[in-house]
Design a protein around this motif. Structure first.
Motif, PDB file in Angstrom:
ATOM      1  N   GLU A  97       0.830  -1.209   0.000  1.00 47.28           N
ATOM      2  CA  GLU A  97       0.000   0.000   0.000  1.00 47.28           C
ATOM      3  C   GLU A  97       0.858   1.250   0.000  1.00 47.28           C
ATOM      4  OE1 GLU A  97      -3.969  -1.592   2.375  1.00 47.28           O
ATOM      5  OE2 GLU A  97      -2.220  -0.929   3.523  1.00 47.28           O
TER       6      GLU A  97
ATOM      7  N   VAL B 270       4.103   9.917  -9.846  1.00 46.91           N
ATOM      8  CA  VAL B 270       3.574  10.159 -11.197  1.00 46.91           C
ATOM      9  C   VAL B 270       2.850  11.502 -11.247  1.00 46.91           C
ATOM     10  CG1 VAL B 270       1.867   9.356 -12.890  1.00 46.91           C
ATOM     11  CG2 VAL B 270       3.452   7.726 -11.840  1.00 46.91           C
ATOM     12  N   THR B 271       2.050  11.785 -10.259  1.00 47.89           N
ATOM     13  CA  THR B 271       1.318  13.054 -10.198  1.00 47.89           C
ATOM     14  C   THR B 271       2.281  14.231 -10.092  1.00 47.89           C
ATOM     15  OG1 THR B 271      -0.527  11.930  -9.120  1.00 47.89           O
ATOM     16  CG2 THR B 271      -0.471  14.330  -8.957  1.00 47.89           C
TER      17      THR B 271
ATOM     18  N   THR C 298       4.037   5.617  -5.573  1.00 45.15           N
ATOM     19  CA  THR C 298       4.066   5.629  -7.037  1.00 45.15           C
ATOM     20  C   THR C 298       3.044   6.617  -7.595  1.00 45.15           C
ATOM     21  OG1 THR C 298       4.773   3.317  -7.050  1.00 45.15           O
ATOM     22  CG2 THR C 298       3.843   4.189  -9.099  1.00 45.15           C
ATOM     23  N   ILE C 299       1.850   6.603  -7.048  1.00 47.94           N
ATOM     24  CA  ILE C 299       0.818   7.562  -7.485  1.00 47.94           C
ATOM     25  C   ILE C 299       1.282   8.988  -7.237  1.00 47.94           C
ATOM     26  CG2 ILE C 299      -1.519   8.410  -7.007  1.00 47.94           C
ATOM     27  CD1 ILE C 299      -2.304   5.471  -6.497  1.00 47.94           C
ATOM     28  N   PHE C 300       1.866   9.240  -6.097  1.00 44.08           N
ATOM     29  CA  PHE C 300       2.387  10.578  -5.779  1.00 44.08           C
ATOM     30  C   PHE C 300       3.485  10.973  -6.759  1.00 44.08           C
ATOM     31  CE2 PHE C 300       5.730  13.050  -3.690  1.00 44.08           C
ATOM     32  CZ  PHE C 300       5.040  14.225  -3.461  1.00 44.08           C
TER      33      PHE C 300
ATOM     34  N   VAL D 160       2.370   1.652  -3.551  1.00 47.87           N
ATOM     35  CA  VAL D 160       1.365   2.115  -4.503  1.00 47.87           C
ATOM     36  C   VAL D 160       1.088   3.611  -4.287  1.00 47.87           C
ATOM     37  CG1 VAL D 160      -1.078   1.936  -5.162  1.00 47.87           C
ATOM     38  CG2 VAL D 160       0.301  -0.131  -4.893  1.00 47.87           C
ATOM     39  N   ALA D 161       0.937   4.030  -3.047  1.00 51.79           N
ATOM     40  CA  ALA D 161       0.688   5.445  -2.741  1.00 51.79           C
ATOM     41  C   ALA D 161       1.864   6.306  -3.192  1.00 51.79           C
ATOM     42  CB  ALA D 161       0.423   5.622  -1.251  1.00 51.79           C
TER      43      ALA D 161
END
Length: 144
Positions: free
Chosen positions: A25, A35-36, A31-33, A28-29
């Motif tokens: 988790e 990319v954004t 990675t999302i951060f 994943v968090a």
């Protein structure tokens, strides 16, 4: 003992509530951060670059309009080409040519003026970032 059973159940619930995040988790968090954040940085970088290009075009238009306004007033209109350096990496070129579309029908005997096409090109930058801007106008000048 009713109190002990109550403590055991609430202790089990407390452990489940404090479980936290798994490594997956968190990854994943993150990675999302990432990319954004990268997308936001690219947008800001593109915006800054576009602002610089717009500022350069504005400066080039100003220089070209100034050179066109001077043609025939500060300098005489004679067919030919002149050029120079404006500083800040900008160069100019002015081409004056007789306006051929009207040359044959222009009153020849009793007039002392003739139409000329004045074209000013401002160029700047190098390589792939080389840019230029061309403005032109018609001016009346003495026949020569």
């Amino acid at each position: 003992m009713p109190g002990t059973a109550l403590l055991t159940i609430s202790g089990a619930n407390a452990k489940r509530g404090q479980r936290g995040f798994t490594l997956m988790e968190v990854l994943v968090a993150f990675t999302i951060f990432a990319v954004t954040f990268t997308a936001v940085l690219q947008i800001l970088s593109t915006s800054t670059r576009n602002d610089e290009v717009a500022e350069q075009y504005g400066l080039a238009v100003s220089h070209a309009e100034s050179l066109l306004a001077r043609a025939g007033i500060e300098t005489s209109l004679e067919a030919g080409e002149t050029s120079g350096d404006l500083g800040a990496g900008m160069q100019w070129r002015q081409v004056v040519t007789p306006y051929r579309e009207q040359a044959e029908s222009w009153p020849a005997e009793d007039t002392t003026v003739f139409p000329y096409r004045v074209e000013v090109t401002i160029s700047w930058g190098e390589g792939r970032r080389a840019r230029s801007l061309t403005l032109s106008t018609l001016r009346l000048g003495e026949m020569g």
